[in-house]
Design a protein around this motif. Structure first.
Motif, short mmCIF file in Angstrom:
data_model
loop_
_atom_site.label_atom_id
_atom_site.label_comp_id
_atom_site.label_asym_id
_atom_site.label_seq_id
_atom_site.Cartn_x
_atom_site.Cartn_y
_atom_site.Cartn_z
N LEU A 111 42.21 15.07 -18.51
CA LEU A 111 41.48 14.33 -17.48
C LEU A 111 40.02 14.16 -17.87
O LEU A 111 39.38 15.11 -18.33
N VAL A 112 39.52 12.95 -17.69
CA VAL A 112 38.08 12.71 -17.79
C VAL A 112 37.50 12.57 -16.39
O VAL A 112 36.60 13.32 -16.00
N ALA A 113 38.01 11.61 -15.63
CA ALA A 113 37.52 11.41 -14.28
C ALA A 113 38.50 10.53 -13.50
O ALA A 113 39.15 9.66 -14.09
N THR A 114 38.57 10.78 -12.21
CA THR A 114 39.36 9.93 -11.33
C THR A 114 38.56 9.61 -10.08
O THR A 114 37.62 10.34 -9.73
N ILE A 115 38.95 8.53 -9.42
CA ILE A 115 38.29 8.14 -8.18
C ILE A 115 39.35 7.60 -7.23
O ILE A 115 40.24 6.85 -7.65
N THR A 116 39.27 8.00 -5.96
CA THR A 116 40.22 7.51 -4.98
C THR A 116 39.73 6.22 -4.35
O THR A 116 38.57 5.83 -4.50
N ASP A 117 40.60 5.59 -3.57
CA ASP A 117 40.20 4.35 -2.89
C ASP A 117 39.14 4.63 -1.85
O ASP A 117 38.42 3.71 -1.43
N GLY A 118 39.01 5.88 -1.45
CA GLY A 118 37.96 6.26 -0.51
C GLY A 118 36.67 6.69 -1.18
O GLY A 118 35.69 7.01 -0.50
N GLY A 119 36.69 6.71 -2.52
CA GLY A 119 35.47 7.04 -3.25
C GLY A 119 35.33 8.49 -3.67
O GLY A 119 34.29 8.88 -4.21
N THR A 120 36.35 9.30 -3.44
CA THR A 120 36.28 10.70 -3.86
C THR A 120 36.47 10.79 -5.37
O THR A 120 37.41 10.25 -5.92
N VAL A 121 35.53 11.49 -6.01
CA VAL A 121 35.52 11.59 -7.47
C VAL A 121 35.91 12.99 -7.93
O VAL A 121 35.51 13.99 -7.34
N ASN A 122 36.69 13.03 -8.98
CA ASN A 122 37.01 14.26 -9.68
C ASN A 122 36.63 14.03 -11.14
O ASN A 122 37.09 13.07 -11.75
N ARG A 167 27.02 13.39 -17.70
CA ARG A 167 26.89 12.37 -18.75
C ARG A 167 27.73 11.14 -18.44
O ARG A 167 27.33 10.01 -18.76
N PHE A 168 28.88 11.33 -17.84
CA PHE A 168 29.79 10.22 -17.52
C PHE A 168 29.78 9.98 -16.02
O PHE A 168 29.70 10.92 -15.22
N THR A 169 29.92 8.71 -15.65
CA THR A 169 30.01 8.33 -14.25
C THR A 169 31.19 7.39 -14.06
O THR A 169 31.33 6.42 -14.81
N ILE A 170 32.02 7.68 -13.06
CA ILE A 170 33.14 6.80 -12.74
C ILE A 170 32.81 6.04 -11.47
O ILE A 170 32.21 6.58 -10.54
N SER A 171 33.20 4.77 -11.45
CA SER A 171 33.00 3.95 -10.26
C SER A 171 34.14 2.94 -10.19
O SER A 171 34.90 2.78 -11.15
N SER A 172 34.25 2.30 -9.05
CA SER A 172 35.34 1.34 -8.90
C SER A 172 34.94 0.20 -7.99
O SER A 172 33.99 0.31 -7.19
N ASP A 173 35.64 -0.89 -8.15
CA ASP A 173 35.51 -2.05 -7.28
C ASP A 173 36.90 -2.28 -6.70
O ASP A 173 37.78 -2.81 -7.38
N ASN A 174 37.09 -1.84 -5.46
CA ASN A 174 38.43 -1.90 -4.87
C ASN A 174 38.94 -3.33 -4.76
O ASN A 174 40.12 -3.60 -4.97
N ALA A 175 38.05 -4.25 -4.43
CA ALA A 175 38.46 -5.64 -4.26
C ALA A 175 38.98 -6.21 -5.59
O ALA A 175 39.91 -7.03 -5.59
N LYS A 176 38.38 -5.79 -6.68
CA LYS A 176 38.79 -6.28 -7.99
C LYS A 176 39.84 -5.39 -8.64
O LYS A 176 40.30 -5.67 -9.75
N LYS A 177 40.18 -4.27 -7.97
CA LYS A 177 41.14 -3.32 -8.52
C LYS A 177 40.73 -2.91 -9.93
O LYS A 177 41.55 -2.89 -10.86
N THR A 178 39.45 -2.59 -10.06
CA THR A 178 38.88 -2.29 -11.37
C THR A 178 38.14 -0.95 -11.30
O THR A 178 37.46 -0.67 -10.31
N VAL A 179 38.30 -0.17 -12.35
CA VAL A 179 37.59 1.09 -12.46
C VAL A 179 36.73 1.05 -13.72
O VAL A 179 37.10 0.43 -14.72
#
Length: 120
Positions: free
Chosen positions: A47-58, A66-78
């Protein structure tokens, strides 16, 4: 059918940055989680990182800060923004998504992988 298309891998010098993107498409009702895993030859995928549809990050301790995960739910893109890259970050990075399909099934999908190489 669901597809995950990754982009953004490549070769970078230690201390540099890269940004990975992964877009999900196909028969998707909703995306529950998206994330990134990585694998080097002979080792297990980690695992590197995950993000839920509610924005919870692991995020893994090895990349925290050093690393940041983000997502655009409308675009279904992480996205995975990778800064201060180290040689030990060299790996194939895989996008992963847990989705609810239009058949109302919960299914896990994986991308084809993108190579990240950090030269020291």
């Amino acid at each position: 059918q669901v597809q995950l298309v990754e982009s953004g891998g490549g070769l970078v010098q230690a201390g540099g940055s890269l940004r990975l993107s992964c877009a999900a498409s196909g028969s998707i009702l909703s995306v529950r989680t998206m994330g990134w895993y990585r694998q080097i030859p002979g080792a297990q995928r980690e695992l590197v990182a995950t993000i839920t549809d509610g924005g919870t990050v692991n995020i893994a301790d090895s990349v925290k800060g050093r690393f940041t995960i983000s997502s655009d739910n409308a675009k279904k893109t992480v996205y995975l923004q990778m800064n201060s890259l180290k040689a030990e970050d060299t790996a194939v990075y895989y996008c992963q998504a847990n989705v609810i399909t239009r058949r109302f099934t919960s299914t896990e999908y994986w991308g084809q992988g993108t190579q990240v190489t950090v030269s020291s």
